[in-house]
Scaffold this motif. Structure first.
Motif: not given
Length: 310
Positions: A301-308
């Protein structure tokens, strides 16, 4: 009770009629904003504003010590100000100087936090005293807590099983031969049930969080309460702590994210993930000890947030 002194020395700063904030620093959870300006009498009006709310949430009652302000060319005598800080965002002021239009100055402080003395069982004797509403006794650390079975059973699956007639496993309920009956003035006999492997102080703290007239959690107690709430399956305590962490806490975001993940607090987890909105915050999380303890789901979830975001 006092902890060790916290010390800080600023860099040199030039003060004139046009200056205001000279330095902002955070040291051991004490944030200080230092301001200074030359007044019409060619002296300096100094102000130190202290934000120590995070320490207050962890049980600090006051901070004492001293501030010393000095110049690099002896334009005034080094001046010591004794301080006693009892309010958050409290301001300390001092006028120094001797007729210059500009000064080059620095300051240092030595401050000692003093923790409030907390009773081992604040109000617990009264809270868990015998009454018409209490129908059983839990024995913890050799001390007795008079409680109501129905109330505890409503809040906790653990206690529902503990008080059921066919419950035979777990560390809380001993074999029948160890359970005792004691005389009671009104009801004749009240059962005593030992609770093992926990101190009276910790167990009473857990119960007092959701008992009538509850004691609300603080930053100093949330982690212990979360562990106890999980052991004794008290979801209402976790909900109370989640509210505190969402609205009142000063705990750093990395630790808060780990607690949200570890103890299944979805609203808090969502807030922490949304807070990852800069590269600096992402690096800080990656370098924190809490990051290694996150679940794969939370990391994703943290990685997905940063990618977006980037």
């Amino acid at each position: 009770m006092a902890s060790g002194a916290i010390r800080y020395t600023s860099d040199y700063r030039v003060v004139s009629r046009d200056t205001n904030v000279l330095d902002t620093e955070e040291n051991c959870r004490i944030k200080c904003v230092w301001s200074g300006k030359v007044n019409n009498d060619y002296q300096i009006d100094f102000t130190w504003k202290f934000d120590w709310n995070e320490l207050k949430n962890q049980g600090v009652a006051e901070i004492t010590g001293h501030i010393t302000v000095s110049s690099n060319n002896n334009s005034f005598t080094p001046t010591r100000i004794d301080v006693k800080i009892t309010e958050d965002n409290q301001e300390i002021t001092k006028v120094v100087g001797s007729g210059y239009t500009t000064y080059t100055v620095y300051y240092e402080y030595s401050l000692t936090p003093h923790y409030a003395l907390i009773s081992e069982k604040p109000g617990y004797d009264k809270m868990f005293a015998p009454s018409d509403q209490n129908d059983t006794i839990l024995v913890v650390g050799g001390k007795k807590l008079h409680v109501n079975k129905s109330f505890l059973s409503y809040h906790s699956e653990y206690f529902r099983k503990l008080f059921s007639s066919d419950y035979k496993q777990g560390d809380a309920k001993p074999p029948k031969r160890q359970r005792k009956q004691i005389p009671d003035n009104k009801d004749g006999q009240i059962e005593q049930i030992p609770i093992k492997d926990i101190s009276f102080k910790d167990f009473a703290l857990l119960l007092s969080t959701f008992y009538p007239n509850p004691v609300f959690p603080t930053d100093a107690t949330v982690e212990k309460l979360l562990k106890l709430a999980r052991r004794f399956v008290v979801s209402s305590v976790i909900n109370i702590i989640e509210y505190h962490l969402l609205n009142n806490s000063k705990i750093n975001s990395e630790k808060m994210l780990w607690m949200a993940d570890e103890y299944l607090m979805p609203k808090l987890l969502e807030k922490c993930i949304r807070g990852l909105n800069t590269v600096e915050k992402a690096k800080k999380l990656d370098q924190s000890p809490e990051y290694k303890k996150l679940s794969d789901s939370a990391k994703a979830k943290a990685l997905d947030r940063l990618i977006k975001l980037f």
